[in-house]
Design a protein around this motif. Structure first.
Motif, PDB file in Angstrom:
ATOM      1  N   ASN A   1       0.861  -1.175   0.000  1.00 39.45           N
ATOM      2  CA  ASN A   1       0.000   0.000   0.000  1.00 39.45           C
ATOM      3  C   ASN A   1       0.902   1.231   0.000  1.00 39.45           C
ATOM      4  OD1 ASN A   1      -1.874   2.000   0.365  1.00 39.45           O
ATOM      5  ND2 ASN A   1      -2.497   1.370   2.415  1.00 39.45           N
ATOM      6  N   LEU A   2       1.058   1.833  -1.157  1.00 41.40           N
ATOM      7  CA  LEU A   2       1.909   3.022  -1.290  1.00 41.40           C
ATOM      8  C   LEU A   2       1.133   4.231  -0.771  1.00 41.40           C
ATOM      9  CD1 LEU A   2       4.546   4.328  -2.369  1.00 41.40           C
ATOM     10  CD2 LEU A   2       3.371   4.611  -4.553  1.00 41.40           C
ATOM     11  N   ILE A   3       1.441   4.662   0.444  1.00 39.52           N
ATOM     12  CA  ILE A   3       0.687   5.791   1.006  1.00 39.52           C
ATOM     13  C   ILE A   3       1.306   7.135   0.633  1.00 39.52           C
ATOM     14  CG2 ILE A   3      -0.191   4.416   2.926  1.00 39.52           C
ATOM     15  CD1 ILE A   3       1.820   5.954   4.701  1.00 39.52           C
ATOM     16  N   VAL A   4       2.618   7.148   0.403  1.00 39.74           N
ATOM     17  CA  VAL A   4       3.283   8.385  -0.029  1.00 39.74           C
ATOM     18  C   VAL A   4       4.295   8.026  -1.104  1.00 39.74           C
ATOM     19  CG1 VAL A   4       4.723  10.336   0.622  1.00 39.74           C
ATOM     20  CG2 VAL A   4       3.029   9.480   2.223  1.00 39.74           C
ATOM     21  N   GLY A   5       4.115   8.568  -2.276  1.00 38.35           N
ATOM     22  CA  GLY A   5       5.055   8.352  -3.365  1.00 38.35           C
ATOM     23  C   GLY A   5       5.456   9.670  -3.988  1.00 38.35           C
ATOM     24  N   HIS A   6       6.706   9.775  -4.383  1.00 34.50           N
ATOM     25  CA  HIS A   6       7.224  11.018  -4.975  1.00 34.50           C
ATOM     26  C   HIS A   6       7.911  10.715  -6.297  1.00 34.50           C
ATOM     27  CE1 HIS A   6       6.548  13.069  -1.139  1.00 34.50           C
ATOM     28  NE2 HIS A   6       7.183  12.078  -0.540  1.00 34.50           N
ATOM     29  N   HIS A   7       7.921  11.703  -7.158  1.00 37.52           N
ATOM     30  CA  HIS A   7       8.769  11.623  -8.336  1.00 37.52           C
ATOM     31  C   HIS A   7      10.202  11.878  -7.898  1.00 37.52           C
ATOM     32  CE1 HIS A   7      10.576  12.626 -12.248  1.00 37.52           C
ATOM     33  NE2 HIS A   7       9.572  11.935 -12.773  1.00 37.52           N
ATOM     34  N   ALA A   8      11.126  11.175  -8.492  1.00 37.96           N
ATOM     35  CA  ALA A   8      12.515  11.237  -8.022  1.00 37.96           C
ATOM     36  C   ALA A   8      13.077  12.648  -8.037  1.00 37.96           C
ATOM     37  CB  ALA A   8      13.389  10.311  -8.866  1.00 37.96           C
ATOM     38  N   THR A   9      12.617  13.516  -8.931  1.00 35.53           N
ATOM     39  CA  THR A   9      13.177  14.873  -9.051  1.00 35.53           C
ATOM     40  C   THR A   9      12.176  15.939  -8.602  1.00 35.53           C
ATOM     41  OG1 THR A   9      12.448  14.990 -11.365  1.00 35.53           O
ATOM     42  CG2 THR A   9      14.674  14.153 -10.948  1.00 35.53           C
ATOM     43  N   ALA A  10      11.190  15.560  -7.814  1.00 36.15           N
ATOM     44  CA  ALA A  10      10.127  16.507  -7.447  1.00 36.15           C
ATOM     45  C   ALA A  10      10.571  17.546  -6.428  1.00 36.15           C
ATOM     46  CB  ALA A  10       8.916  15.744  -6.906  1.00 36.15           C
ATOM     47  N   GLY A  11      11.602  17.270  -5.647  1.00 35.48           N
ATOM     48  CA  GLY A  11      11.990  18.165  -4.568  1.00 35.48           C
ATOM     49  C   GLY A  11      11.145  17.907  -3.329  1.00 35.48           C
TER      50      GLY A  11
END
Length: 807
Positions: free
Chosen positions: A305-315
């Protein structure tokens, strides 16, 4: 009209004039946009420090009033600052196979969380393709047949032995899939019941005994059958586990290699592999379940269950939570309804703003945050412990009777920025001991901006930004000058602009609408003026109604003539977003007695604390100035006539003082003036608020009755810098039809109101003969002598009465 002792203010003192010459452009198309915040250098520096400070406890409280640009600037600044920060980790929850009520948290680098979910999804697809097909291979079938044959061989050997014994006793053994039975034989032929009944009794009894013996022998021999069954089942389970393990190995090995640098992920994969040994056999090797059902079974147990995911370059993330309920801040545990009631699992966990902002910035509004139950205390706990704990607070109240989860806590590293008005900041400072420890940085947005070359330039650029963002027409330099004048009017100061830029933006939008209706290319000063007049008209119903009541005589206000003990005070009424001035009659009466000065408003419980304080200060002033030789032995009352609501503020104390002095000296006051000001105990006039609205309120009444050139208002000298009167008043002053006087002391006001000299005290403490102040002292002398005569007469009466009593 006699020449006043204090000269009226000249036109230049009544408002600061802005013109197109103050700006180095023709239209705002020629200047760059402004991305900062107008005139808030202290706040900007504090915000930069608070955001950059890495130590715990340096969270930020942005203090200021709505419309000052605090929210938009914080949003822009954090967005730019976040781009330079590293992207925080992804967080997932997975099944805890040892205790499903305590899901485990997995941390992966930014972007890896979604990749891990895809990898597990592909793994489940491969598992469904592998099972149950792996149990249909010839190798597995052969091994399973060997296990089954071994069991059957043992079983058959027992039956063969029993059958041999049975034949020796002329008994046949019959077996089918469910049972084993014995039948008597005679001459090699099995007997049916009828034939058996024809036998001699001795033969039948012998058969019964032989069959009972054979059954007993069968039971003895088959007593070991459960052991054989267990051994067979164990061998089959071992075969299945070996088969499953061999089949899973090539599926899990690539994942283990991919995530070899993440011990928690490897531990989860190992636990998953162990749990699959049971799941595959129990739930996948069945012909009754369709593939979608089997996939759902796997996903419910193994999909992360991915509760928080970010793009690698999102900052770093910047989260603005506009509805800070407990669930929206800390996450929630969702439930699904089934036949047994409510149920949940780790896949029902949902992230809140705190999880999403972890590693970045969380922005909240104080008013909304502090009105939500449980949230403030839980936020403090999270910041203290630096952990995010997902739980259901309603459980503690006993309102939620369902089995819930206790997910593993997640480390917290976040910068919380709370935006709120000053009353929230000071209340938290006073009543919450933890607040200062957790929010050590104050970003204080001023409500006003000093006017200088830079601030006017930035103001114009800010107008350019607004019109560009909202796709409105450019503003001319004259329009910007008119907006700057409106802003200074909001600030009530000739040297300052209002920091409440949203009010100015509203006028820009409305002026652009007027321009659009007229079909013109640029928004000019006349459009701005029309927009301001339209706003005043829309909110002016109550002020117009009050003026109509005055003109109709319902509310008694004189604007000409003279009267003793009466003057026109100036008040400001604020109703909703409308603020306007309205004159009110102040009256005072004086007569011999010793009741002192009675504040009728206070006695009627309508006068509030500051107003009552002003009246008491007025008493002190009158006593110190006039009662040096004769006592202030009077009875007096003062009131704001026809006021039926609560009254507060001390801006009427100057008018009340003049009315009392008029009543004492029996000198009439000119009713063509209205007066406002706060008085101290030395007779000095102090500044008040709402000076522009007060002046304009009385001006509108005088205009409606006809301007004579004698009317005017009296204000404190300290308020001259606050004057930003509208063009209608300025035009009347320029034509000599209206006057504005600024006074420093009560004597200045008296001289304007009476046209007589107030009189200055000499070295002997006396006032000039015939002056207003001398008349007040003379009146006090008369009252004192009258009281003395009355006392002497009373004493003589008492003396005669006592003499007669003695006789």
């Amino acid at each position: 009209m006699s020449l006043p002792f204090v000269k009226p203010l000249v036109l230049e003192q009544l408002a600061r004039q802005f013109s197109a010459d103050d700006f180095a452009f023709t239209t705002t198309d020629e200047i760059p946009a402004f991305r900062g915040v107008l005139g808030q250098e202290r706040a900007v520096e504090a915000l930069q420090f608070g955001v950059a400070m890495p130590r715990p406890g340096y969270n930020v409280f942005v203090m200021g009033y709505a419309g000052t640009g605090r929210y938009s600037y914080v949003k822009r600044y954090l967005a730019n600052e976040a781009k330079r920060k590293s992207t925080p980790s992804d967080w997932l929850y997975v099944n805890n196979f040892n205790d499903a009520r305590e899901p485990l948290a997995l941390q992966l680098p930014a972007g890896k969380g979604s990749a891990f979910c895809r990898d597990i999804d592909q793994l489940l697809t491969n598992i469904l393709a592998t099972f149950p097909a792996v149990f249909e291979t010839p190798t597995w079938q052969q091994k399973k047949s060997t296990i089954d044959r071994e069991f059957n061989r043992n079983y058959d050997s027992v039956l063969d032995f029993i059958e041999k014994k049975a034949l020796e006793k002329s008994v046949a053994l019959y077996r089918d899939s469910n049972s084993i039975s014995f039948t008597p034989m005679y001459e090699g032929k099995a007997l049916d019941e009828a034939e058996f009944a024809l036998l001699a009794e001795e033969q039948r009894e012998k058969f019964h005994a032989d069959i009972a013996e054979l059954e007993e022998l069968l039971n003895q021999k088959l007593s070991i059958l459960p052991q054989w069954k267990r051994e067979s089942s164990n061998k089959l389970r071992q075969l299945n586990e070996e088969t499953i393990a061999q089949a899973l190995e090539p599926l899990l090995a690539p994942l283990a290699k991919t995530y070899s640098d993440f011990p928690d992920v490897l531990a989860y994969l190992q636990a998953m592999q162990g749990n699959l040994l049971k799941t595959v056999v129990d739930q996948l090797v069945t012909e009754e379940s369709s593939e979608p059902v089997r996939r759902q079974i796997l996903e419910l147990q193994y999909s992360p269950n991915l509760i928080v995911g970010h793009h690698a370059t999102a900052g770093a993330p910047v989260i603005f939570e506009s509805h800070p309920t407990y669930d929206n801040i800390f996450g929630r545990i969702e439930y699904v309804s089934d036949q047994s009631g409510l149920s949940t699992n780790y896949r029902q966990l949902r992230a809140g703003a705190l999880q999403k902002a972890n590693g970045g910035y969380l922005v909240l509004e104080a008013e909304k945050l502090l009105t939500e139950p449980f949230v403030w205390d839980a936020l403090k706990r999270a910041l203290h412990s630096r952990q995010i704990k997902m739980e259901s607070p309603l459980l503690e109240l006993g309102r939620f009777a369902a089995v819930t989860l206790s997910p593993q806590v997640i480390p917290l590293q976040v910068k919380v920025i709370i935006i709120g008005e000053p009353n929230f900041y000071y209340a938290l400072q006073e009543y919450d001991a933890d607040f200062q420890e957790l929010f050590r940085v104050l970003v204080d947005f001023d409500s006003e901006v000093a006017i200088d070359e830079d601030s006017l330039e930035h103001f114009a650029q800010l107008m350019k930004t607004r019109t560009t963002e909202e796709e409105m027409a450019p503003l001319t330099a004259c329009a910007v000058a008119a907006l700057a004048r409106y802003s200074a009017r909001l600030a009530e100061h000739q040297q300052r602009l209002s920091a409440s830029i949203s009010d100015v933006f509203q006028v820009v939008s409305e002026a652009d609408f007027i321009r659009l209706q007229l079909g013109e290319v640029h928004t000019d000063a006349n459009h701005v003026a029309q927009a301001i007049r339209a706003r005043e008209y829309r909110t002016g119903r109550i002020s117009q109604q009050i003026q109509n009541d005055i003109l109709a005589g319902v509310i008694l206000i004189d604007s000409q003539g003279e009267a003793v003990g009466k003057c026109n005070g100036l008040t400001v009424l604020s109703i909703g977003d409308s603020s306007f001035g309205a004159p009110a009659r102040i009256s005072a009466t004086v007569y011999p007695g010793n009741n002192g000065i009675v504040d009728i408003e206070r006695e009627a419980s309508l006068g509030q604390s500051i107003h009552s304080k002003g009246v008491m200060i007025l008493t002190g002033f009158l006593g110190s100035k006039y009662a040096q030789k004769y006592p202030l032995d009077i009875s007096a009352s003062i009131a704001l006539e026809q006021s039926y609501g609560y009254i507060d503020g001390d801006s009427a104390s100057l008018g009340e003082g003049c009315a009392l002095i008029s009543a004492l000296a029996k000198v009439p006051l000119k009713q063509c003036f209205a007066i406002t000001g706060s008085l101290n105990q030395f007779g000095e006039v102090q500044a008040i608020g709402g000076v522009n609205e007060k002046i304009e309120g009385f001006f509108q009444l005088c205009k409606a009755r006809g301007l004579t050139g004698e009317q005017g208002v009296i204000i404190p000298q300290a308020n001259v810098a606050n004057l930003m009167l509208n063009s209608e008043v300025l035009n009347a002053v320029q034509q000599g039809l209206f006057n504005v006087f600024a006074v420093r002391c009560v004597d200045d006001a008296l001289e304007i109101l009476t046209g007589q000299s107030a009189g200055a005290v000499d070295d002997q403490g006396n006032f000039p003969e015939g002056s207003i102040n001398a008349l007040v002292v003379k009146r006090l002398q008369e009252i004192a002598e009258q009281d003395k005569t009355t006392d002497e007469a009373l004493e003589e009466v008492l003396k005669n009465a006592m003499a007669q009593a003695n006789e």
